[in-house]
Design a protein around this motif. Structure first.
Motif, PDB file in Angstrom:
ATOM      1  N   UNK A   2      22.900  -7.653  33.717  1.00 41.24           N
ATOM      2  CA  UNK A   2      23.433  -9.066  32.263  1.00 41.24           C
ATOM      3  C   UNK A   2      24.081  -9.495  33.586  1.00 41.24           C
ATOM      4  N   UNK A   3      25.418  -8.975  33.466  1.00 44.00           N
ATOM      5  CA  UNK A   3      26.713  -9.531  34.508  1.00 44.00           C
ATOM      6  C   UNK A   3      26.078 -10.792  35.468  1.00 44.00           C
ATOM      7  N   UNK A   4      24.779 -10.105  36.319  1.00 46.89           N
ATOM      8  CA  UNK A   4      24.264 -10.094  37.337  1.00 46.89           C
ATOM      9  C   UNK A   4      23.480 -11.748  37.441  1.00 46.89           C
ATOM     10  N   UNK A   5      22.717 -12.248  35.903  1.00 49.79           N
ATOM     11  CA  UNK A   5      21.810 -13.500  34.998  1.00 49.79           C
ATOM     12  C   UNK A   5      23.167 -14.688  36.179  1.00 49.79           C
ATOM     13  N   UNK A   6      21.991 -15.949  36.589  1.00 44.62           N
ATOM     14  CA  UNK A   6      22.606 -17.041  36.253  1.00 44.62           C
ATOM     15  C   UNK A   6      23.597 -17.723  35.770  1.00 44.62           C
ATOM     16  N   UNK A   7      24.369 -19.067  35.852  1.00 42.06           N
ATOM     17  CA  UNK A   7      25.324 -19.667  34.638  1.00 42.06           C
ATOM     18  C   UNK A   7      23.981 -19.950  34.314  1.00 42.06           C
ATOM     19  N   UNK A   8      22.489 -20.372  34.634  1.00 38.95           N
ATOM     20  CA  UNK A   8      21.636 -21.384  33.919  1.00 38.95           C
ATOM     21  C   UNK A   8      21.119 -20.696  32.911  1.00 38.95           C
ATOM     22  N   UNK A  10      22.402 -18.116  31.257  1.00 41.25           N
ATOM     23  CA  UNK A  10      23.214 -17.519  30.465  1.00 41.25           C
ATOM     24  C   UNK A  10      23.709 -18.740  29.265  1.00 41.25           C
ATOM     25  N   UNK A  11      23.374 -20.251  29.596  1.00 39.88           N
ATOM     26  CA  UNK A  11      23.473 -21.609  29.226  1.00 39.88           C
ATOM     27  C   UNK A  11      22.182 -21.786  28.360  1.00 39.88           C
ATOM     28  N   UNK A  12      21.283 -21.560  29.242  1.00 34.98           N
ATOM     29  CA  UNK A  12      19.599 -21.827  27.849  1.00 34.98           C
ATOM     30  C   UNK A  12      19.567 -20.906  26.931  1.00 34.98           C
ATOM     31  N   UNK A  13      20.249 -19.888  26.763  1.00 34.02           N
ATOM     32  CA  UNK A  13      20.688 -18.730  26.112  1.00 34.02           C
ATOM     33  C   UNK A  13      21.210 -18.718  25.063  1.00 34.02           C
ATOM     34  N   UNK A  14      22.315 -19.515  25.526  1.00 38.67           N
ATOM     35  CA  UNK A  14      23.777 -19.898  24.824  1.00 38.67           C
ATOM     36  C   UNK A  14      22.730 -21.013  23.079  1.00 38.67           C
ATOM     37  N   UNK A  15      22.074 -22.399  24.447  1.00 39.42           N
ATOM     38  CA  UNK A  15      21.754 -22.948  23.428  1.00 39.42           C
ATOM     39  C   UNK A  15      20.758 -22.937  22.077  1.00 39.42           C
ATOM     40  N   UNK A  16      19.607 -21.463  23.134  1.00 41.47           N
ATOM     41  CA  UNK A  16      18.809 -21.341  21.880  1.00 41.47           C
ATOM     42  C   UNK A  16      19.135 -21.018  20.779  1.00 41.47           C
ATOM     43  N   UNK A  17      20.621 -19.409  20.930  1.00 43.73           N
ATOM     44  CA  UNK A  17      20.918 -19.202  19.946  1.00 43.73           C
ATOM     45  C   UNK A  17      21.944 -20.120  19.173  1.00 43.73           C
ATOM     46  N   UNK A  18      22.368 -21.161  19.990  1.00 42.38           N
ATOM     47  CA  UNK A  18      23.134 -22.212  18.701  1.00 42.38           C
ATOM     48  C   UNK A  18      21.533 -22.908  17.694  1.00 42.38           C
ATOM     49  N   UNK A  19      20.747 -23.363  18.450  1.00 39.07           N
ATOM     50  CA  UNK A  19      20.205 -23.840  17.497  1.00 39.07           C
ATOM     51  C   UNK A  19      19.101 -23.062  16.656  1.00 39.07           C
ATOM     52  N   UNK A  20      18.856 -21.779  17.160  1.00 34.48           N
ATOM     53  CA  UNK A  20      18.426 -21.007  15.772  1.00 34.48           C
ATOM     54  C   UNK A  20      19.769 -20.408  15.131  1.00 34.48           C
ATOM     55  N   UNK A  21      20.568 -20.268  15.179  1.00 35.30           N
ATOM     56  CA  UNK A  21      21.988 -19.904  14.358  1.00 35.30           C
ATOM     57  C   UNK A  21      22.153 -20.885  12.936  1.00 35.30           C
TER      58      UNK A  21
END
Length: 138
Positions: A2-8, A10-21
């Motif tokens: 997971x640490x090797x994933x690019x910032x994009x 993480x940003x996209x995943x965070x936005x998806x989870x913010x939307x869902x939450x």
């Protein structure tokens, strides 16, 4: 891995989870994140439709925003009488009902981060956005 994933990622995943939450938090009132964003904008004071479109452009197009405005007006929560949009007393009451739950959700997002870590994270993301906007000539 997971640490090797690019910032994009993480940003996209965070936005998806913010939307869902946030949809889950406001869903008890039959709302979505967009409804909350529009209601929040109107509760803060009268807002011109064009300014609302601009403020939410990263999240939704004008037609979607206008649809949400119409739904909130249909509930009696927004005034849309040709001037700036504003929350009605019913809209302010609905906002107040939801604000505590939305605040708790937002705090849960930053759980385990100090205020300084949170501020550094936001500042880093803001710098990345500014860098990309400059690189893209915006």
């Amino acid at each position: 891995m997971q640490e090797r994933r690019p910032v994009g990622w993480w940003v996209r995943r965070l936005d998806e989870l913010l939307e869902e939450g946030l949809d889950a938090v406001v869903g008890a009132e039959g709302l979505t994140r967009r409804h909350w964003q529009v209601l929040q904008s109107a509760v803060d004071g009268p807002v011109e439709r064009a300014a609302l479109h601009a403020a939410l452009a990263s999240f939704a197009g004008p037609a979607e925003v206008d649809g949400v405005v119409a739904e909130l007006a249909g509930r009696g929560w927004l005034r849309t009488d040709g001037g700036p949009l504003s929350a009605t007393d019913e809209g302010r009451a609905a906002h107040a009902r939801l604000a505590a739950a939305v605040g708790a959700f937002r705090r849960s997002v930053a759980d385990g981060l100090s205020e300084e870590e949170y501020a550094r994270t936001v500042a880093g993301l803001a710098r990345m956005v500014a860098n990309l906007e400059r690189a893209l000539g915006r």
